[in-house]
Each structure stands twice: as structure tokens, then as C-alpha cells.
Motif scaffolding. Structure first.
Motif, PDB file in Angstrom:
ATOM      1  N   GLY A 225      20.933  23.457 -17.530  1.00 44.31           N
ATOM      2  CA  GLY A 225      21.776  24.654 -17.505  1.00 44.31           C
ATOM      3  C   GLY A 225      21.272  25.723 -16.553  1.00 44.31           C
ATOM      4  N   THR A 226      19.967  25.967 -16.550  1.00 42.11           N
ATOM      5  CA  THR A 226      19.433  26.987 -15.654  1.00 42.11           C
ATOM      6  C   THR A 226      19.512  26.543 -14.201  1.00 42.11           C
ATOM      7  OG1 THR A 226      17.183  26.185 -16.056  1.00 42.11           O
ATOM      8  CG2 THR A 226      17.921  28.067 -17.345  1.00 42.11           C
ATOM      9  N   SER A 227      19.261  25.266 -13.933  1.00 43.05           N
ATOM     10  CA  SER A 227      19.378  24.758 -12.562  1.00 43.05           C
ATOM     11  C   SER A 227      20.809  24.853 -12.077  1.00 43.05           C
ATOM     12  CB  SER A 227      18.916  23.303 -12.480  1.00 43.05           C
ATOM     13  OG  SER A 227      17.558  23.198 -12.797  1.00 43.05           O
ATOM     14  N   LEU A 228      21.733  24.439 -12.921  1.00 41.61           N
ATOM     15  CA  LEU A 228      23.143  24.489 -12.562  1.00 41.61           C
ATOM     16  C   LEU A 228      23.588  25.921 -12.272  1.00 41.61           C
ATOM     17  CD1 LEU A 228      25.744  22.854 -12.259  1.00 41.61           C
ATOM     18  CD2 LEU A 228      26.110  23.152 -14.706  1.00 41.61           C
ATOM     19  N   SER A 229      23.202  26.845 -13.126  1.00 43.13           N
ATOM     20  CA  SER A 229      23.602  28.238 -12.921  1.00 43.13           C
ATOM     21  C   SER A 229      22.978  28.820 -11.654  1.00 43.13           C
ATOM     22  CB  SER A 229      23.261  29.094 -14.130  1.00 43.13           C
ATOM     23  OG  SER A 229      21.873  29.172 -14.315  1.00 43.13           O
ATOM     24  N   TYR A 230      21.729  28.491 -11.403  1.00 40.66           N
ATOM     25  CA  TYR A 230      21.054  28.987 -10.198  1.00 40.66           C
ATOM     26  C   TYR A 230      21.778  28.538  -8.929  1.00 40.66           C
ATOM     27  CZ  TYR A 230      17.555  29.487  -6.519  1.00 40.66           C
ATOM     28  OH  TYR A 230      16.919  29.798  -5.360  1.00 40.66           O
ATOM     29  N   PHE A 231      22.073  27.245  -8.857  1.00 41.53           N
ATOM     30  CA  PHE A 231      22.690  26.730  -7.640  1.00 41.53           C
ATOM     31  C   PHE A 231      24.162  27.124  -7.507  1.00 41.53           C
ATOM     32  CE2 PHE A 231      18.894  24.084  -7.619  1.00 41.53           C
ATOM     33  CZ  PHE A 231      18.497  24.315  -6.306  1.00 41.53           C
ATOM     34  N   LEU A 232      24.871  27.261  -8.610  1.00 38.99           N
ATOM     35  CA  LEU A 232      26.250  27.759  -8.528  1.00 38.99           C
ATOM     36  C   LEU A 232      26.267  29.180  -7.981  1.00 38.99           C
ATOM     37  CD1 LEU A 232      27.823  26.409 -11.819  1.00 38.99           C
ATOM     38  CD2 LEU A 232      28.580  25.875  -9.492  1.00 38.99           C
ATOM     39  N   ALA A 233      25.391  30.025  -8.506  1.00 42.22           N
ATOM     40  CA  ALA A 233      25.325  31.404  -8.039  1.00 42.22           C
ATOM     41  C   ALA A 233      24.865  31.484  -6.589  1.00 42.22           C
ATOM     42  CB  ALA A 233      24.389  32.216  -8.932  1.00 42.22           C
ATOM     43  N   LYS A 234      23.866  30.706  -6.248  1.00 41.21           N
ATOM     44  CA  LYS A 234      23.311  30.767  -4.894  1.00 41.21           C
ATOM     45  C   LYS A 234      24.245  30.159  -3.846  1.00 41.21           C
ATOM     46  CE  LYS A 234      19.449  29.253  -2.103  1.00 41.21           C
ATOM     47  NZ  LYS A 234      18.349  28.346  -1.961  1.00 41.21           N
ATOM     48  N   GLU A 235      24.726  28.967  -4.101  1.00 40.38           N
ATOM     49  CA  GLU A 235      25.507  28.237  -3.101  1.00 40.38           C
ATOM     50  C   GLU A 235      26.974  28.650  -3.056  1.00 40.38           C
ATOM     51  OE1 GLU A 235      24.034  26.182  -0.933  1.00 40.38           O
ATOM     52  OE2 GLU A 235      22.094  26.480  -1.924  1.00 40.38           O
ATOM     53  N   HIS A 236      27.495  29.170  -4.173  1.00 40.15           N
ATOM     54  CA  HIS A 236      28.922  29.499  -4.225  1.00 40.15           C
ATOM     55  C   HIS A 236      29.175  30.978  -4.491  1.00 40.15           C
ATOM     56  CE1 HIS A 236      29.960  25.285  -3.940  1.00 40.15           C
ATOM     57  NE2 HIS A 236      29.004  25.051  -4.819  1.00 40.15           N
ATOM     58  N   ASN A 237      28.099  31.768  -4.529  1.00 41.58           N
ATOM     59  CA  ASN A 237      28.195  33.211  -4.687  1.00 41.58           C
ATOM     60  C   ASN A 237      29.156  33.591  -5.817  1.00 41.58           C
ATOM     61  OD1 ASN A 237      27.448  35.825  -4.059  1.00 41.58           O
ATOM     62  ND2 ASN A 237      29.167  36.095  -2.654  1.00 41.58           N
ATOM     63  N   THR A 238      28.959  32.986  -6.958  1.00 36.91           N
ATOM     64  CA  THR A 238      29.816  33.242  -8.105  1.00 36.91           C
ATOM     65  C   THR A 238      28.988  33.747  -9.283  1.00 36.91           C
ATOM     66  OG1 THR A 238      31.576  32.317  -9.472  1.00 36.91           O
ATOM     67  CG2 THR A 238      29.698  30.887  -9.019  1.00 36.91           C
ATOM     68  N   SER A 239      29.635  34.452 -10.185  1.00 37.26           N
ATOM     69  CA  SER A 239      28.922  34.958 -11.357  1.00 37.26           C
ATOM     70  C   SER A 239      28.857  33.875 -12.425  1.00 37.26           C
ATOM     71  CB  SER A 239      29.614  36.211 -11.894  1.00 37.26           C
ATOM     72  OG  SER A 239      30.936  35.925 -12.265  1.00 37.26           O
TER      73      SER A 239
ATOM     74  N   ASP B 194       9.652  28.407  -2.688  1.00 37.11           N
ATOM     75  CA  ASP B 194       9.762  29.337  -1.560  1.00 37.11           C
ATOM     76  C   ASP B 194      10.776  30.440  -1.846  1.00 37.11           C
ATOM     77  OD1 ASP B 194       7.920  27.734  -0.230  1.00 37.11           O
ATOM     78  OD2 ASP B 194       9.449  26.740   1.014  1.00 37.11           O
ATOM     79  N   ASP B 195      11.942  30.058  -2.395  1.00 38.48           N
ATOM     80  CA  ASP B 195      13.005  31.026  -2.675  1.00 38.48           C
ATOM     81  C   ASP B 195      12.604  32.030  -3.750  1.00 38.48           C
ATOM     82  OD1 ASP B 195      14.621  29.736  -0.856  1.00 38.48           O
ATOM     83  OD2 ASP B 195      15.952  28.848  -2.364  1.00 38.48           O
ATOM     84  N   LEU B 196      11.858  31.584  -4.745  1.00 32.79           N
ATOM     85  CA  LEU B 196      11.562  32.422  -5.907  1.00 32.79           C
ATOM     86  C   LEU B 196      10.153  33.002  -5.912  1.00 32.79           C
ATOM     87  CD1 LEU B 196      13.273  30.159  -8.583  1.00 32.79           C
ATOM     88  CD2 LEU B 196      14.220  32.181  -7.466  1.00 32.79           C
ATOM     89  N   MET B 197       9.413  32.800  -4.841  1.00 33.36           N
ATOM     90  CA  MET B 197       8.009  33.217  -4.784  1.00 33.36           C
ATOM     91  C   MET B 197       7.808  34.678  -5.193  1.00 33.36           C
ATOM     92  SD  MET B 197       4.857  32.339  -4.147  1.00 33.36           S
ATOM     93  CE  MET B 197       5.019  30.839  -3.244  1.00 33.36           C
ATOM     94  N   ASP B 198       8.632  35.568  -4.691  1.00 34.07           N
ATOM     95  CA  ASP B 198       8.445  36.984  -4.949  1.00 34.07           C
ATOM     96  C   ASP B 198       9.413  37.543  -5.998  1.00 34.07           C
ATOM     97  OD1 ASP B 198       6.369  37.207  -3.078  1.00 34.07           O
ATOM     98  OD2 ASP B 198       7.808  37.364  -1.438  1.00 34.07           O
ATOM     99  N   THR B 199       9.983  36.638  -6.804  1.00 30.60           N
ATOM    100  CA  THR B 199      10.963  37.060  -7.804  1.00 30.60           C
ATOM    101  C   THR B 199      10.298  37.189  -9.161  1.00 30.60           C
ATOM    102  OG1 THR B 199      12.677  35.840  -6.614  1.00 30.60           O
ATOM    103  CG2 THR B 199      13.144  36.420  -8.895  1.00 30.60           C
ATOM    104  N   ASN B 200      10.579  38.293  -9.843  1.00 24.70           N
ATOM    105  CA  ASN B 200      10.105  38.472 -11.203  1.00 24.70           C
ATOM    106  C   ASN B 200      11.179  37.937 -12.137  1.00 24.70           C
ATOM    107  OD1 ASN B 200       8.941  39.242 -13.588  1.00 24.70           O
ATOM    108  ND2 ASN B 200       9.413  41.406 -13.350  1.00 24.70           N
ATOM    109  N   ILE B 201      10.939  36.802 -12.741  1.00 23.93           N
ATOM    110  CA  ILE B 201      11.887  36.194 -13.657  1.00 23.93           C
ATOM    111  C   ILE B 201      11.495  36.617 -15.060  1.00 23.93           C
ATOM    112  CG2 ILE B 201      12.856  34.030 -14.515  1.00 23.93           C
ATOM    113  CD1 ILE B 201      12.134  32.841 -11.755  1.00 23.93           C
ATOM    114  N   ASP B 202      12.314  37.456 -15.645  1.00 26.85           N
ATOM    115  CA  ASP B 202      11.975  38.072 -16.927  1.00 26.85           C
ATOM    116  C   ASP B 202      12.787  37.439 -18.047  1.00 26.85           C
ATOM    117  OD1 ASP B 202      10.912  39.753 -18.820  1.00 26.85           O
ATOM    118  OD2 ASP B 202      12.295  41.393 -18.365  1.00 26.85           O
TER     119      ASP B 202
END
Length: 86
Positions: free
Chosen positions: A16-30, A77-85
Motif C-alpha cells: 500500500g505504501t509503495s503503491l501510494s508513493y509511486f501513484l503520487a510521484k509518477e501521476h501527480n495525484t492525491s 536517493d529520492d528520500l535521503m533528505d526526507t523526514n518521514i514522520d
């Protein structure tokens, strides 16, 4: 006004988290993830793992292993500087 996600995913595990990440990133959707236990609450959040690029060399899974290895590097690489809370 509250923003309504275009996509709702049931399950905050690795799929679920992988799917949501790539949908948001690749398709710019909420995307909204719903899970009664939270994000990454089960085995996928606790399992230690080790990836090696050449574990499947010479087998039918070699190409898939290499794509998976590259994907993990891309995510790092993409998430290196991201604070995932969560």
C-alpha cells in the motif's frame, strides 16, 4: 474546504505504501492510505533485509533482481533528505 484524495488505498503495509508513493510521484495525484493499525505496522516494517545485486545472476530471476536493486537505490536517493514522520 477539506481536500478529497482522488485515490484511497486500503492497507499501509509495504504494498500500500509503495503503491501510494509511486501513484503520487509518477501521476501527480492525491492519495490517502487507510489502515486501522497505521503505516507499516506489521512484519514489513520490522523485517531486516539485505539486498545484493548479484544474488540471482545466471538464473531466470536475474533481471528482476537487478531492477529491484536499482529501485531500492532510487528510493534511497529520492528520500535521503526526507523526514518521514509515521
Amino acid at each position: 474546504m477539506v481536500a478529497v484524495p482522488k485515490i484511497v488505498i486500503a492497507g499501509g503495509g509495504v504494498i500500500g505504501t509503495s503503491l501510494s508513493y509511486f501513484l503520487a510521484k509518477e501521476h501527480n495525484t492525491s492519495v490517502q492510505i487507510i489502515d486501522p493499525k497505521g503505516i507499516a505496522p506489521a512484519a514489513s516494517s520490522k523485517a531486516g533485509g539485505f539486498l545484493a545485486r548479484n544474488w540471482r545472476d545466471g538464473t531466470a530471476l536475474e533481471e528482476l533482481q537487478q531492477v529491484g536493486f536499482d529501485l531500492h537505490q532510487s528510493l534511497a536517493d529520492d528520500l535521503m533528505d526526507t523526514n518521514i514522520d509515521y
